[in-house]
Write a protein that holds these residues in place. Structure first.
Motif, short mmCIF file in Angstrom:
data_model
loop_
_atom_site.label_atom_id
_atom_site.label_comp_id
_atom_site.label_asym_id
_atom_site.label_seq_id
_atom_site.Cartn_x
_atom_site.Cartn_y
_atom_site.Cartn_z
N VAL A 69 0.86 -1.19 0.00
CA VAL A 69 0.00 0.00 0.00
C VAL A 69 0.90 1.24 0.00
O VAL A 69 1.61 1.51 0.96
N ARG A 70 0.84 1.98 -1.12
CA ARG A 70 1.68 3.19 -1.23
C ARG A 70 0.97 4.38 -0.61
O ARG A 70 -0.21 4.60 -0.87
N PRO A 71 1.68 5.16 0.17
CA PRO A 71 1.06 6.41 0.63
C PRO A 71 0.97 7.39 -0.55
O PRO A 71 1.91 7.48 -1.34
N GLY A 114 5.36 -0.60 3.01
CA GLY A 114 4.23 0.27 2.71
C GLY A 114 3.36 0.43 3.95
O GLY A 114 3.69 -0.09 5.02
N LEU A 115 2.24 1.14 3.77
CA LEU A 115 1.42 1.48 4.94
C LEU A 115 0.81 0.26 5.62
O LEU A 115 0.44 0.32 6.78
N GLU A 116 0.68 -0.86 4.87
CA GLU A 116 0.03 -2.04 5.44
C GLU A 116 0.96 -2.81 6.38
O GLU A 116 0.53 -3.76 7.03
N GLY A 154 -3.48 5.92 1.85
CA GLY A 154 -2.85 4.95 0.98
C GLY A 154 -3.52 4.88 -0.38
O GLY A 154 -4.61 5.43 -0.57
N ASP A 155 -2.87 4.20 -1.34
CA ASP A 155 -3.50 4.06 -2.66
C ASP A 155 -4.65 3.04 -2.60
O ASP A 155 -5.31 2.80 -3.61
#
Lengths: 216, 276
Positions: A69-71, A114-116, A154-155
């Protein structure tokens, strides 16, 4: 009282005033100092492995591309930041973090978590300012204090909220980057910019400001 | 993807003596005898086995194409035996006695076919040195009953003339690349093409297994994580507006203040004593 004496007194008064101004400026412009350094270090210490005694057996398949998950957006209300986040890597020549050239944009280190993530440091860096474009998105990063909130979108469309636990300032030659780019330890968000004294000839700040935040 | 500075490792593998194949064994062994991480790779087609280490059953019904471990093993010599599932160790189909496990190393023991199609065991030392930020390590091991091969990425050869039981390796830009294996010096594809996702800061080890004659060539992959490095710095300001150092004007102001104080004070003292 003679004229001469009055002149001397005026000089003393002017001198005292000049020193007072200098002292006030020195105090005001002094870096805010580090807070929460121990908490930041504790978050970075590796979590004990929970592997059992049995030997793990896995199919030797070729590794799949992992979903991260990309910010895409970062909000820090207490210092008025709303900035777009783009994925960045390292500069091919210098091996340095490829901070986005546009000072409005900030960069997420795409090789890290990533955010996850449930472990390690999600790193986002941005310019404090630039000679050509003026103040950057992270101009006021050094004003953040423990307890301030940071929200990353996140995306996947999900907002994740973090609370600042530490703000540290390091000489760039001494900053323990391995700790801030670690992929183990507790999940955390690490924000980095420049700060400290500025070398006008080299157009370079001496220090890095590092803010560590924990998921709420 | 850059393959400009690939290092070709031509390591000799003497299977009978079980010397370890791979570079860096001397540097990977610290002075103290730390445990080694040992993985087991099964590359013999159609032959599930039980694996015995020093007479003790360690893996049961270990399937071809699977990777087991890593086990933490102290430095020392180990007897390894492979049997058909459930059969006693006395009827082992493949044994390797006194396999030397050095201290503090990361090792993969591959059960595979030699160039002539006979089952054998080859231990490899895995290069777990850190990779630069943004890079991934690719290690390819020829453990198949097949002649020399070239490994191609994006259509161009990156490892050439690789033979059983040797490896070739290099640090490349992290990311995805389409790779295939051809007979050395030809365009005859024997494995692939397949997409290789080389994650940053990892070593991906790809074993070519099976037999060209039996037309069951395939790959087994093993990944080692945690080899990443941090970038060398975070340059993030060129303006100087956030300067927290004290400028030259500050020193001028403070200096003038001190001068005025001293001069004025001295003058006042002189005037006062002159009046007395």
């Amino acid at each position: 009282m003679t004229v001469v004496n009055r002149g001397a007194l005026a000089a003393v008064a002017a001198g005292a005033a000049a020193l007072a101004v200098a002292a006030v400026v020195a105090v005001v412009s002094r870096p805010a100092g580090d807070v929460g350094a121990e908490q930041a270090a504790a978050l970075a210490s590796p979590t004990p492995s929970t592997a059992g005694p049995a030997v793990a057996v896995v199919p030797g398949a070729l590794p799949e591309d992992t979903d991260t998950v990309r910010p895409v957006r970062l909000r820090i209300p207490s210092i008025g930041v709303t900035a777009r986040v783009g994925p960045v890597g390292v500069n091919e020549r210098t091996k340095e973090f490829d901070v986005p050239p546009s000072v409005d944009q900030i960069g997420w280190y795409r090789y890290g978590p990533g955010l996850e993530t449930d472990s390690g440091s999600v790193v986002i860096a941005g310019h404090v300012d630039s000679a050509e474009q003026g103040r950057g998105a992270f101009y006021r990063l050094r004003e953040l204090a423990p307890g301030d909130t940071v929200t990353a979108t996140g995306d996947d469309g999900t907002e994740r909220t973090y609370r600042v636990v530490a703000r540290e300032e390091y000489d760039k030659t001494k900053i323990p980057l391995e700790r801030y780019f670690a992929r183990d330890g507790r999940p955390r968000l690490t924000l980095i910019t420049c700060g400290g004294p500025f070398d006008a000839e080299a157009r370079r700040y001496r220090d890095n400001i590092v803010v560590t935040a924990s998921p709420v | 993807m850059q393959f400009a500075y690939l290092r070709r490792v031509a390591a000799g593998g003497a299977v009978a003596a079980l010397t370890f194949v791979g570079a860096g064994i001397a540097t990977a062994t610290p002075a103290y005898a730390a445990d080694s991480k040992v993985s087991v790779v099964h590359g013999i087609p159609d032959t599930p086995v039980d694996v015995y280490v020093n007479g003790e059953k360690t893996l049961e019904n270990f399937e071809p194409g699977d990777v087991a471990g890593p086990l933490d093993l102290p430095e020392g010599q180990y007897d390894i035996a492979l049997t058909k599932p459930g059969e006693p160790i006395g009827q082992a189909i493949l044994t390797a006695d006194d396999a030397e496990v050095p201290g503090g190393a990361n090792i993969s023991i591959a059960a595979h076919l030699d160039a002539d199609g006979e089952p054998t065991i080859t231990p490899f030392v895995n290069d777990t040195a850190k990779v630069d930020a943004g890079k991934a390590r690719l290690i390819v091991r020829h453990t198949a009953a097949a002649p020399a091969v070239d490994v191609r990425a994006g259509g161009s050869p990156v490892f050439e003339g690789l033979t059983n039981p040797n490896e070739a390796k290099g640090d490349v830009d992290a990311g995805s690349v389409s790779a295939d294996v051809v007979l050395a010096g030809t365009d005859t594809v024997v494995i692939g093409p397949a997409d290789l996702n080389l994650a940053e800061g990892t070593a991906t080890i790809v074993y070519a297994i099976g037999s060209a004659e039996a037309e069951n060539l395939a790959v087994v992959a093993q990944t080692i994580e945690g080899l990443h490095s941090a970038p060398s710095g975070v340059p993030s300001g060129t303006g100087g507006q956030a300067d927290t150092g004290l400028g030259t004007w500050w020193y001028a102001l403070a200096g003038t203040g001190i001068l005025l104080l001293v001069a004025g004070g001295a003058r006042a003292a002189v005037v006062r004593s002159g009046r007395r």
